[in-house]
Design a protein around this motif. Sequence first.
Motif, PDB file in Angstrom:
ATOM      1  N   SER A   1       0.996  -1.098  -0.006  1.00  0.00           N
ATOM      2  CA  SER A   1       0.002   0.058   0.088  1.00  0.00           C
ATOM      3  C   SER A   1       0.770   1.225   0.094  1.00  0.00           C
ATOM      4  CB  SER A   1      -0.900   0.168   1.239  1.00  0.00           C
ATOM      5  OG  SER A   1      -1.811  -1.171   1.330  1.00  0.00           O
ATOM      6  N   HIS A   2       0.378   2.395  -0.291  1.00  0.00           N
ATOM      7  CA  HIS A   2       1.159   3.477  -0.525  1.00  0.00           C
ATOM      8  C   HIS A   2       0.610   4.564   0.736  1.00  0.00           C
ATOM      9  CE1 HIS A   2       2.108   2.188  -4.229  1.00  0.00           C
ATOM     10  NE2 HIS A   2       0.964   1.987  -4.753  1.00  0.00           N
ATOM     11  N   GLY A   3       1.565   5.218   1.375  1.00  0.00           N
ATOM     12  CA  GLY A   3       1.586   6.194   2.253  1.00  0.00           C
ATOM     13  C   GLY A   3       2.298   7.262   2.667  1.00  0.00           C
ATOM     14  N   GLU A   4       2.128   8.142   3.510  1.00  0.00           N
ATOM     15  CA  GLU A   4       2.856   9.067   3.993  1.00  0.00           C
ATOM     16  C   GLU A   4       3.037   9.099   5.304  1.00  0.00           C
ATOM     17  OE1 GLU A   4       3.249  14.021   4.011  1.00  0.00           O
ATOM     18  OE2 GLU A   4       1.919  12.985   2.366  1.00  0.00           O
ATOM     19  N   ILE A   5       4.173   9.265   5.909  1.00  0.00           N
ATOM     20  CA  ILE A   5       4.513   9.418   7.338  1.00  0.00           C
ATOM     21  C   ILE A   5       4.018  10.615   7.921  1.00  0.00           C
ATOM     22  CG2 ILE A   5       6.241   9.103   9.328  1.00  0.00           C
ATOM     23  CD1 ILE A   5       5.864   6.568   7.671  1.00  0.00           C
ATOM     24  N   ARG A   6       2.973  10.576   9.084  1.00  0.00           N
ATOM     25  CA  ARG A   6       2.593  11.600   9.392  1.00  0.00           C
ATOM     26  C   ARG A   6       3.165  11.880  10.895  1.00  0.00           C
ATOM     27  NH1 ARG A   6      -1.153  14.963   6.966  1.00  0.00           N
ATOM     28  NH2 ARG A   6      -1.291  14.447   4.773  1.00  0.00           N
ATOM     29  N   LYS A   7       3.576  10.942  11.597  1.00  0.00           N
ATOM     30  CA  LYS A   7       3.929  11.192  12.880  1.00  0.00           C
ATOM     31  C   LYS A   7       4.953   9.729  13.265  1.00  0.00           C
ATOM     32  CE  LYS A   7       3.081  11.651  17.678  1.00  0.00           C
ATOM     33  NZ  LYS A   7       1.818  11.596  18.730  1.00  0.00           N
ATOM     34  N   VAL A   8       6.125  10.002  13.875  1.00  0.00           N
ATOM     35  CA  VAL A   8       7.094   8.956  14.233  1.00  0.00           C
ATOM     36  C   VAL A   8       7.041   8.806  15.805  1.00  0.00           C
ATOM     37  CG1 VAL A   8       9.260   7.808  14.023  1.00  0.00           C
ATOM     38  CG2 VAL A   8       8.363   9.041  12.150  1.00  0.00           C
ATOM     39  N   ASP A   9       6.751   7.692  16.407  1.00  0.00           N
ATOM     40  CA  ASP A   9       6.628   7.737  17.811  1.00  0.00           C
ATOM     41  C   ASP A   9       7.607   6.396  18.161  1.00  0.00           C
ATOM     42  OD1 ASP A   9       6.352   7.340  20.810  1.00  0.00           O
ATOM     43  OD2 ASP A   9       4.070   7.479  20.462  1.00  0.00           O
ATOM     44  N   ALA A  10       8.936   6.687  18.241  1.00  0.00           N
ATOM     45  CA  ALA A  10       9.884   5.761  18.441  1.00  0.00           C
ATOM     46  C   ALA A  10       9.704   5.071  20.018  1.00  0.00           C
ATOM     47  CB  ALA A  10      11.506   6.508  18.501  1.00  0.00           C
ATOM     48  N   ALA A  11       9.511   5.959  20.991  1.00  0.00           N
ATOM     49  CA  ALA A  11       9.174   5.167  22.357  1.00  0.00           C
ATOM     50  C   ALA A  11       8.188   4.084  22.352  1.00  0.00           C
ATOM     51  CB  ALA A  11       9.060   6.264  23.163  1.00  0.00           C
ATOM     52  N   ALA A  12       6.979   4.487  21.489  1.00  0.00           N
ATOM     53  CA  ALA A  12       5.845   3.454  21.563  1.00  0.00           C
ATOM     54  C   ALA A  12       6.156   2.389  20.454  1.00  0.00           C
ATOM     55  CB  ALA A  12       4.895   4.095  21.448  1.00  0.00           C
ATOM     56  N   GLY A  13       7.075   2.621  19.528  1.00  0.00           N
ATOM     57  CA  GLY A  13       7.178   1.816  18.369  1.00  0.00           C
ATOM     58  C   GLY A  13       5.896   1.833  17.395  1.00  0.00           C
ATOM     59  N   LYS A  14       5.483   2.999  17.192  1.00  0.00           N
ATOM     60  CA  LYS A  14       4.581   3.464  16.335  1.00  0.00           C
ATOM     61  C   LYS A  14       4.664   4.447  15.477  1.00  0.00           C
ATOM     62  CE  LYS A  14       1.066   1.964  19.801  1.00  0.00           C
ATOM     63  NZ  LYS A  14      -0.098   2.087  20.671  1.00  0.00           N
ATOM     64  N   LEU A  15       3.973   4.304  14.228  1.00  0.00           N
ATOM     65  CA  LEU A  15       3.975   5.330  13.082  1.00  0.00           C
ATOM     66  C   LEU A  15       2.494   5.639  12.828  1.00  0.00           C
ATOM     67  CD1 LEU A  15       6.594   3.314  10.559  1.00  0.00           C
ATOM     68  CD2 LEU A  15       6.979   5.523  11.866  1.00  0.00           C
TER      69      LEU A  15
ATOM     70  N   ILE B   1      11.341   2.203  12.362  1.00  0.00           N
ATOM     71  CA  ILE B   1      11.320   3.372  12.839  1.00  0.00           C
ATOM     72  C   ILE B   1      12.262   4.473  12.373  1.00  0.00           C
ATOM     73  CG2 ILE B   1      11.191   4.762  15.109  1.00  0.00           C
ATOM     74  CD1 ILE B   1       8.561   3.501  14.733  1.00  0.00           C
ATOM     75  N   SER B   2      13.617   4.060  12.503  1.00  0.00           N
ATOM     76  CA  SER B   2      14.735   4.711  12.300  1.00  0.00           C
ATOM     77  C   SER B   2      15.058   4.763  10.815  1.00  0.00           C
ATOM     78  CB  SER B   2      15.954   4.141  12.736  1.00  0.00           C
ATOM     79  OG  SER B   2      16.286   2.931  12.094  1.00  0.00           O
ATOM     80  N   GLN B   3      14.284   4.186   9.907  1.00  0.00           N
ATOM     81  CA  GLN B   3      14.252   4.448   8.315  1.00  0.00           C
ATOM     82  C   GLN B   3      13.393   5.450   7.951  1.00  0.00           C
ATOM     83  OE1 GLN B   3      13.004   0.771   6.752  1.00  0.00           O
ATOM     84  NE2 GLN B   3      14.422  -0.667   7.813  1.00  0.00           N
ATOM     85  N   VAL B   4      12.518   6.084   8.731  1.00  0.00           N
ATOM     86  CA  VAL B   4      11.509   7.076   8.041  1.00  0.00           C
ATOM     87  C   VAL B   4      11.636   8.297   8.917  1.00  0.00           C
ATOM     88  CG1 VAL B   4      10.121   5.483   6.888  1.00  0.00           C
ATOM     89  CG2 VAL B   4       9.630   5.854   9.192  1.00  0.00           C
ATOM     90  N   LYS B   5      10.883   9.330   8.381  1.00  0.00           N
ATOM     91  CA  LYS B   5      10.741  10.376   9.197  1.00  0.00           C
ATOM     92  C   LYS B   5       9.572  11.123   8.617  1.00  0.00           C
ATOM     93  CE  LYS B   5      13.558  13.619   5.866  1.00  0.00           C
ATOM     94  NZ  LYS B   5      13.513  12.535   5.077  1.00  0.00           N
ATOM     95  N   VAL B   6       9.064  12.116   9.479  1.00  0.00           N
ATOM     96  CA  VAL B   6       7.679  12.941   9.075  1.00  0.00           C
ATOM     97  C   VAL B   6       7.837  13.295   7.532  1.00  0.00           C
ATOM     98  CG1 VAL B   6       6.160  14.717   9.557  1.00  0.00           C
ATOM     99  CG2 VAL B   6       7.169  13.270  11.570  1.00  0.00           C
ATOM    100  N   GLY B   7       6.727  12.846   6.681  1.00  0.00           N
ATOM    101  CA  GLY B   7       6.830  13.491   5.392  1.00  0.00           C
ATOM    102  C   GLY B   7       7.266  12.607   4.315  1.00  0.00           C
TER     103      GLY B   7
END
Length: 115
Positions: free
Chosen positions: A46-60, A87-93
Amino acid sequence: MNKVFASIAVGCALAISGAAYAAGEMGNMEMSGSSAKPAGEKAGMSHGEIRKVDAAAGKLTIKHGPLENLNMEAMTMVFKVKDPAMISQVKVGDKIDFVAEEVDGALTVTKLQKK
């Protein structure tokens, strides 16, 4: 009492014969995967865009298109990640291709690729 046993026997016979008939009908089905996607297309992604990265919770949080394998329409939602390294592979946007599956009752990103 004999009528009850006869009714049960007839019911079982009908159920078994119906199942056998259905199984026989499937014997002629094509199972070679002829409806597979072309080699260049990423199957199941599927296609998407990262809107938020929550490294502490392990969630995108991902704004995504339809998730066909989960029968979901396009929306923005939070996913767990299967591998914390994602988590470390992506950033917002970042634009991504990903696979989300239900794992232990939670929607989880199991594959992730940056575009």
